[in-house]
Design an enzyme around this catalytic site. Structure first.
Site, PDB file in Angstrom:
ATOM      1  CD  GLU A   1     149.173  53.444  77.964  1.00  0.00           C
ATOM      2  OE1 GLU A   1     148.291  54.205  78.420  1.00  0.00           O
ATOM      3  OE2 GLU A   1     148.990  52.733  76.969  1.00  0.00           O
TER       4      GLU A   1
ATOM      5  CG  HIS B   1     146.250  54.843  75.136  1.00  0.00           C
ATOM      6  ND1 HIS B   1     146.465  53.838  76.041  1.00  0.00           N
ATOM      7  CD2 HIS B   1     145.023  54.607  74.629  1.00  0.00           C
ATOM      8  CE1 HIS B   1     145.416  53.037  76.101  1.00  0.00           C
ATOM      9  NE2 HIS B   1     144.517  53.490  75.252  1.00  0.00           N
TER      10      HIS B   1
END
Length: 317
Positions: free
Chosen positions: A264, A282
């Site tokens: 990420e 997220h």
């Protein structure tokens, strides 16, 4: 005293009441200047002379912790703590806390939204309509379908409550499942393989650890219905993204919703080229309500630990 604050929802421009309470406790707060999870040297440079740490999704490794001799407490903003080297923190005498249940409703609603969006192809239809195309495509209804919930903790239970409104049949797998709870709420506890084989929708609500890493791999995907929709609103490493891409391109999986990725930000993932994939950054916990609750809990936890008082949410006592 000096405290590092890295969650994006608790930056100086957010006007958070919890942040102001932390500022009143300690006037020397420093913040994450990148807007992204921190790791390595960048994190070490900010944290090296801090006493407290209110942590977002940063990678808090053994190497980082050893270079921060003044650090007395880490308060995770969120329920997950897989990005913290818990054993290293314990060995160094640094308590780590989290905020369990604070974001359960928010994450459950995002997972439900992904199921609905993929079932009715809402993002695809939105884009085609914006382009001037008047396409006709048939989705599926959630009503009467079977959902398999992997991980029946706070988030999984909230999702089950949402599914009741669609009159869905509910299967659940959890190594620590409570059979009495399942019977009371109309949830059938089954082995993982049975859940994968029988479910029209599969949602993941698990911590990331050695047992759950790539839990949904090529073999698991082979067990699922080719029309099934998979949603991961927990941690990215639970899904083997390469195997999922192959399953989608070979029509062995009906759709994929990801709110978490193994890396990420994920940058140029090949999954993004597929029309039956929904990706969010997220964002499951990012509602006004959840952000406030998590911020309040995280600040309270940090102050308690720094003052040497008992904190009920310490995960490495």
């Amino acid at each position: 005293m000096k405290i590092l604050v890295t969650p994006t929802s608790m930056q100086p421009d957010k006007h958070s009441a919890a942040l102001e309470r932390l500022r009143a406790y300690c006037g020397n707060l420093i913040f994450n200047p990148t807007g992204k999870p921190l790791e390595g040297r960048m994190l070490t440079e900010l944290l090296a002379d801090c006493d407290g740490y209110l942590a977002g999704l940063d990678s808090i490794t053994d190497e980082v912790l050893k270079l921060c001799p003044k650090l007395k407490a880490i308060s995770r903003y969120g329920a997950g703590y897989d990005r913290v080297d818990i054993k290293a923190a314990k060995a160094l005498g640094i308590p780590v806390s989290n905020t369990p249940g604070a974001n359960a409703q928010a994450v459950a609603e995002l997972a439900m939204g992904m199921c609905l969006s993929l079932a009715r192809r809402i993002p695809y239809l939105h884009e085609e309509t914006r382009k001037g195309n008047w396409v006709r495509t048939s989705g599926i209804e959630l009503f009467g379908k079977t959902i398999g919930i992997i991980g029946l903790g706070a988030i999984g239970r909230r999702l089950a409550e949402c599914c009741k409104g669609f009159d869905m049949d509910m299967l659940a797998y959890d190594p620590y499942i409570q059979e009495d709870y399942c019977k009371k709420h109309g949830i059938l506890s089954v082995p993982l393989d049975t859940l994968l084989e029988k479910s029209d929708f599969v949602t993941l609500h698990l911590p990331l650890n050695d047992d759950t890493y790539h839990l949904i791999d090529a073999d698991a995907l082979e067990k699922m219905k080719p029309s099934a929709i998979l949603v991961n609103a927990s941690r990215g490493g639970i899904v083997d993204e390469t195997a999922a891409y192959r399953a989608l391109t070979e029509a062995r999986l009906g759709g994929l919703g990801l709110d978490a990725f193994e890396k990420e930000p994920p940058n140029a993932s090949p999954l993004f080229s597929l029309p039956n994939v929904i990706a969010t950054p997220h964002a499951g916990a990012h509602t006004q309500e959840a952000s406030k609750t998590m911020a309040d809990m995280a600040v309270n936890n940090l102050i308690q630990m720094l003052d040497g008082n008992e904190c009920r949410y310490v995960v490495n006592p």
